[in-house]
Scaffold this motif. Structure first.
Motif, PDB file in Angstrom:
ATOM      1  N   VAL A  10      -5.540   1.981  11.108  1.00  0.00           N
ATOM      2  CA  VAL A  10      -5.657   3.392  10.748  1.00  0.00           C
ATOM      3  C   VAL A  10      -6.369   4.104  11.891  1.00  0.00           C
ATOM      4  CG1 VAL A  10      -6.613   5.018   9.067  1.00  0.00           C
ATOM      5  CG2 VAL A  10      -5.837   2.775   8.300  1.00  0.00           C
ATOM      6  N   VAL A  11      -5.848   5.268  12.298  1.00  0.00           N
ATOM      7  CA  VAL A  11      -6.478   6.071  13.346  1.00  0.00           C
ATOM      8  C   VAL A  11      -7.330   7.135  12.666  1.00  0.00           C
ATOM      9  CG1 VAL A  11      -6.125   7.600  15.322  1.00  0.00           C
ATOM     10  CG2 VAL A  11      -4.544   5.695  14.926  1.00  0.00           C
ATOM     11  N   LEU A  12      -8.612   7.203  13.054  1.00  0.00           N
ATOM     12  CA  LEU A  12      -9.572   8.138  12.463  1.00  0.00           C
ATOM     13  C   LEU A  12     -10.087   9.117  13.503  1.00  0.00           C
ATOM     14  CD1 LEU A  12     -11.787   5.572  10.504  1.00  0.00           C
ATOM     15  CD2 LEU A  12      -9.853   6.890   9.609  1.00  0.00           C
ATOM     16  N   LYS A  39     -11.769  11.671   9.324  1.00  0.00           N
ATOM     17  CA  LYS A  39     -10.506  12.111   8.747  1.00  0.00           C
ATOM     18  C   LYS A  39      -9.405  11.183   9.249  1.00  0.00           C
ATOM     19  CE  LYS A  39      -7.487  16.115   8.442  1.00  0.00           C
ATOM     20  NZ  LYS A  39      -7.255  17.474   8.891  1.00  0.00           N
ATOM     21  N   VAL A  40      -8.504  10.765   8.352  1.00  0.00           N
ATOM     22  CA  VAL A  40      -7.393   9.888   8.723  1.00  0.00           C
ATOM     23  C   VAL A  40      -6.347  10.720   9.461  1.00  0.00           C
ATOM     24  CG1 VAL A  40      -5.563   8.391   7.868  1.00  0.00           C
ATOM     25  CG2 VAL A  40      -7.807   8.360   6.764  1.00  0.00           C
ATOM     26  N   VAL A  41      -6.026  10.297  10.691  1.00  0.00           N
ATOM     27  CA  VAL A  41      -5.064  10.997  11.529  1.00  0.00           C
ATOM     28  C   VAL A  41      -3.687  10.337  11.451  1.00  0.00           C
ATOM     29  CG1 VAL A  41      -4.533  11.655  13.915  1.00  0.00           C
ATOM     30  CG2 VAL A  41      -6.881  11.765  13.086  1.00  0.00           C
ATOM     31  N   ALA A  42      -3.659   8.997  11.395  1.00  0.00           N
ATOM     32  CA  ALA A  42      -2.396   8.262  11.326  1.00  0.00           C
ATOM     33  C   ALA A  42      -2.629   6.937  10.619  1.00  0.00           C
ATOM     34  CB  ALA A  42      -1.848   8.024  12.729  1.00  0.00           C
ATOM     35  N   VAL A  43      -1.593   6.448   9.935  1.00  0.00           N
ATOM     36  CA  VAL A  43      -1.688   5.214   9.158  1.00  0.00           C
ATOM     37  C   VAL A  43      -0.543   4.290   9.548  1.00  0.00           C
ATOM     38  CG1 VAL A  43      -1.669   4.243   6.828  1.00  0.00           C
ATOM     39  CG2 VAL A  43      -2.720   6.464   7.224  1.00  0.00           C
ATOM     40  N   GLY A  44      -0.874   3.008   9.769  1.00  0.00           N
ATOM     41  CA  GLY A  44       0.149   2.015  10.074  1.00  0.00           C
ATOM     42  C   GLY A  44       1.032   1.759   8.859  1.00  0.00           C
ATOM     43  N   PRO A  45       2.119   1.000   9.060  1.00  0.00           N
ATOM     44  CA  PRO A  45       3.070   0.758   7.979  1.00  0.00           C
ATOM     45  C   PRO A  45       2.638  -0.284   6.956  1.00  0.00           C
ATOM     46  CG  PRO A  45       3.768  -0.377   9.962  1.00  0.00           C
ATOM     47  CD  PRO A  45       2.563   0.441  10.325  1.00  0.00           C
ATOM     48  N   GLY A  46       1.595  -1.057   7.258  1.00  0.00           N
ATOM     49  CA  GLY A  46       1.205  -2.138   6.344  1.00  0.00           C
ATOM     50  C   GLY A  46       2.180  -3.289   6.506  1.00  0.00           C
ATOM     51  N   GLU A  53       0.587  -9.827   2.340  1.00  0.00           N
ATOM     52  CA  GLU A  53       1.189  -8.515   2.138  1.00  0.00           C
ATOM     53  C   GLU A  53       0.084  -7.464   2.034  1.00  0.00           C
ATOM     54  OE1 GLU A  53       4.190  -5.768   1.779  1.00  0.00           O
ATOM     55  OE2 GLU A  53       4.488  -7.917   2.079  1.00  0.00           O
ATOM     56  N   VAL A  54       0.161  -6.431   2.875  1.00  0.00           N
ATOM     57  CA  VAL A  54      -0.847  -5.368   2.878  1.00  0.00           C
ATOM     58  C   VAL A  54      -0.176  -4.053   2.496  1.00  0.00           C
ATOM     59  CG1 VAL A  54      -2.462  -4.037   4.283  1.00  0.00           C
ATOM     60  CG2 VAL A  54      -2.255  -6.492   4.644  1.00  0.00           C
ATOM     61  N   THR A  55      -0.682  -3.421   1.442  1.00  0.00           N
ATOM     62  CA  THR A  55      -0.223  -2.097   1.028  1.00  0.00           C
ATOM     63  C   THR A  55      -1.266  -1.087   1.489  1.00  0.00           C
ATOM     64  OG1 THR A  55       0.805  -3.058  -0.925  1.00  0.00           O
ATOM     65  CG2 THR A  55       0.445  -0.691  -0.943  1.00  0.00           C
ATOM     66  N   MET A  56      -0.835  -0.083   2.211  1.00  0.00           N
ATOM     67  CA  MET A  56      -1.773   0.915   2.719  1.00  0.00           C
ATOM     68  C   MET A  56      -2.229   1.818   1.573  1.00  0.00           C
ATOM     69  SD  MET A  56      -1.953  -0.198   5.700  1.00  0.00           S
ATOM     70  CE  MET A  56      -2.925   0.982   6.613  1.00  0.00           C
ATOM     71  N   GLN A  57      -3.552   1.997   1.464  1.00  0.00           N
ATOM     72  CA  GLN A  57      -4.143   2.769   0.378  1.00  0.00           C
ATOM     73  C   GLN A  57      -4.660   4.127   0.825  1.00  0.00           C
ATOM     74  OE1 GLN A  57      -7.088   0.046  -1.115  1.00  0.00           O
ATOM     75  NE2 GLN A  57      -5.581  -1.080  -2.325  1.00  0.00           N
ATOM     76  N   VAL A  58      -4.631   4.378   2.128  1.00  0.00           N
ATOM     77  CA  VAL A  58      -5.059   5.682   2.645  1.00  0.00           C
ATOM     78  C   VAL A  58      -3.844   6.402   3.207  1.00  0.00           C
ATOM     79  CG1 VAL A  58      -7.422   4.966   3.151  1.00  0.00           C
ATOM     80  CG2 VAL A  58      -5.676   4.738   4.911  1.00  0.00           C
ATOM     81  N   LYS A  59      -3.962   7.720   3.333  1.00  0.00           N
ATOM     82  CA  LYS A  59      -2.862   8.505   3.899  1.00  0.00           C
ATOM     83  C   LYS A  59      -3.439   9.535   4.875  1.00  0.00           C
ATOM     84  CE  LYS A  59      -2.758  11.651  -0.070  1.00  0.00           C
ATOM     85  NZ  LYS A  59      -4.039  11.268  -0.559  1.00  0.00           N
ATOM     86  N   GLU A  60      -2.570  10.079   5.693  1.00  0.00           N
ATOM     87  CA  GLU A  60      -2.998  11.109   6.641  1.00  0.00           C
ATOM     88  C   GLU A  60      -3.680  12.252   5.903  1.00  0.00           C
ATOM     89  OE1 GLU A  60      -0.152  12.523   9.503  1.00  0.00           O
ATOM     90  OE2 GLU A  60       0.729  10.524   9.674  1.00  0.00           O
ATOM     91  N   GLY A  61      -4.774  12.730   6.456  1.00  0.00           N
ATOM     92  CA  GLY A  61      -5.511  13.843   5.859  1.00  0.00           C
ATOM     93  C   GLY A  61      -6.658  13.410   4.962  1.00  0.00           C
TER      94      GLY A  61
END
Length: 98
Positions: A10-12, A39-46, A53-61
Protein backbone atom coordinates in the motif's frame (compact mmCIF):
# COMPACT_ATOMS: atom_id res chain seq x y z
CA UNK A 1 4.71 9.42 -12.62
CA UNK A 2 2.38 7.07 -10.75
CA UNK A 3 3.26 4.46 -8.12
CA UNK A 4 1.53 1.11 -8.63
CA UNK A 5 2.11 -1.22 -5.64
CA UNK A 6 2.47 -4.97 -6.10
CA UNK A 7 0.95 -7.80 -4.05
CA UNK A 8 -0.18 -6.69 -0.59
CA UNK A 9 1.67 -3.37 -0.67
CA UNK A 10 0.00 0.00 0.00
CA UNK A 11 1.33 3.47 -0.90
CA UNK A 12 0.73 6.07 1.83
CA UNK A 13 1.07 9.86 1.90
CA UNK A 14 1.96 10.93 5.43
CA UNK A 15 -0.23 13.54 7.14
CA UNK A 16 1.42 16.79 8.20
CA UNK A 17 3.06 16.91 11.63
CA UNK A 18 1.35 18.99 14.30
CA UNK A 19 3.03 22.37 14.65
CA UNK A 20 1.38 23.30 17.92
CA UNK A 21 0.43 21.30 21.00
CA UNK A 22 -3.13 21.21 22.34
CA UNK A 23 -2.10 23.82 24.90
CA UNK A 24 -0.87 26.17 22.14
CA UNK A 25 2.89 25.66 22.37
CA UNK A 26 4.54 25.99 18.94
CA UNK A 27 6.96 23.14 18.22
CA UNK A 28 10.24 23.60 16.35
CA UNK A 29 10.71 21.37 13.31
CA UNK A 30 13.17 19.12 15.14
CA UNK A 31 10.75 18.62 18.06
CA UNK A 32 7.87 17.50 15.84
CA UNK A 33 7.29 13.77 15.86
CA UNK A 34 6.38 12.19 12.54
CA UNK A 35 2.73 11.25 12.64
CA UNK A 36 1.71 7.63 12.15
CA UNK A 37 -1.39 8.77 10.33
CA UNK A 38 -1.49 8.74 6.54
CA UNK A 39 -3.78 8.76 3.54
CA UNK A 40 -3.88 5.72 1.22
CA UNK A 41 -2.75 6.79 -2.26
CA UNK A 42 -2.64 3.40 -4.02
CA UNK A 43 -3.42 -0.23 -3.14
CA UNK A 44 -1.89 -3.40 -4.57
CA UNK A 45 -4.09 -6.16 -6.01
CA UNK A 46 -3.64 -8.61 -3.12
CA UNK A 47 -3.95 -12.23 -4.27
CA UNK A 48 -1.43 -14.94 -3.40
CA UNK A 49 1.38 -13.51 -1.25
CA UNK A 50 3.93 -15.88 0.29
CA UNK A 51 1.59 -18.82 -0.35
CA UNK A 52 -1.40 -17.22 1.39
CA UNK A 53 -4.49 -15.58 -0.10
CA UNK A 54 -4.53 -11.86 0.79
CA UNK A 55 -7.68 -9.75 0.45
CA UNK A 56 -7.01 -6.02 0.52
CA UNK A 57 -8.99 -4.30 3.29
CA UNK A 58 -8.01 -0.70 2.57
CA UNK A 59 -8.86 1.45 -0.43
CA UNK A 60 -7.60 4.67 -1.98
CA UNK A 61 -8.59 7.70 0.07
CA UNK A 62 -8.75 5.85 3.42
CA UNK A 63 -7.07 7.56 6.38
CA UNK A 64 -5.03 4.97 8.30
CA UNK A 65 -2.69 4.54 11.25
CA UNK A 66 0.40 2.48 10.48
CA UNK A 67 3.18 0.87 12.50
CA UNK A 68 5.85 3.40 13.57
CA UNK A 69 8.88 1.79 11.90
CA UNK A 70 7.08 0.18 8.96
CA UNK A 71 7.69 0.51 5.26
CA UNK A 72 10.08 2.22 2.93
CA UNK A 73 10.14 5.94 2.30
CA UNK A 74 10.39 6.96 -1.36
CA UNK A 75 10.42 10.30 -3.16
CA UNK A 76 8.65 10.60 -6.53
CA UNK A 77 8.33 13.88 -8.42
CA UNK A 78 9.29 15.80 -5.25
CA UNK A 79 6.57 14.12 -3.15
CA UNK A 80 7.39 11.77 -0.28
CA UNK A 81 5.52 8.48 0.09
CA UNK A 82 5.73 5.41 2.31
CA UNK A 83 5.23 1.92 0.89
CA UNK A 84 4.04 -0.58 3.51
CA UNK A 85 2.61 -4.08 3.57
CA UNK A 86 -1.08 -4.18 4.43
CA UNK A 87 -0.35 -5.97 7.73
CA UNK A 88 1.71 -2.91 8.82
CA UNK A 89 -1.52 -0.88 8.80
CA UNK A 90 -3.02 -0.96 12.30
CA UNK A 91 -6.36 0.78 11.78
CA UNK A 92 -8.57 2.74 9.43
CA UNK A 93 -9.62 6.13 10.85
CA UNK A 94 -13.33 6.74 10.36
CA UNK A 95 -15.12 9.98 11.12
CA UNK A 96 -18.13 9.58 13.38
CA UNK A 97 -21.21 11.27 11.98
CA UNK A 98 -23.78 12.32 14.55
Amino acid sequence: MKLVPLGDRVVLKQCEAEETTKSGIILAGSAQEKPQEAKVVAVGPGGMVDGKEVTMQVKEGDKVIYSKYAGNEVKVDGEEYIIVKQNDILAIVENESN
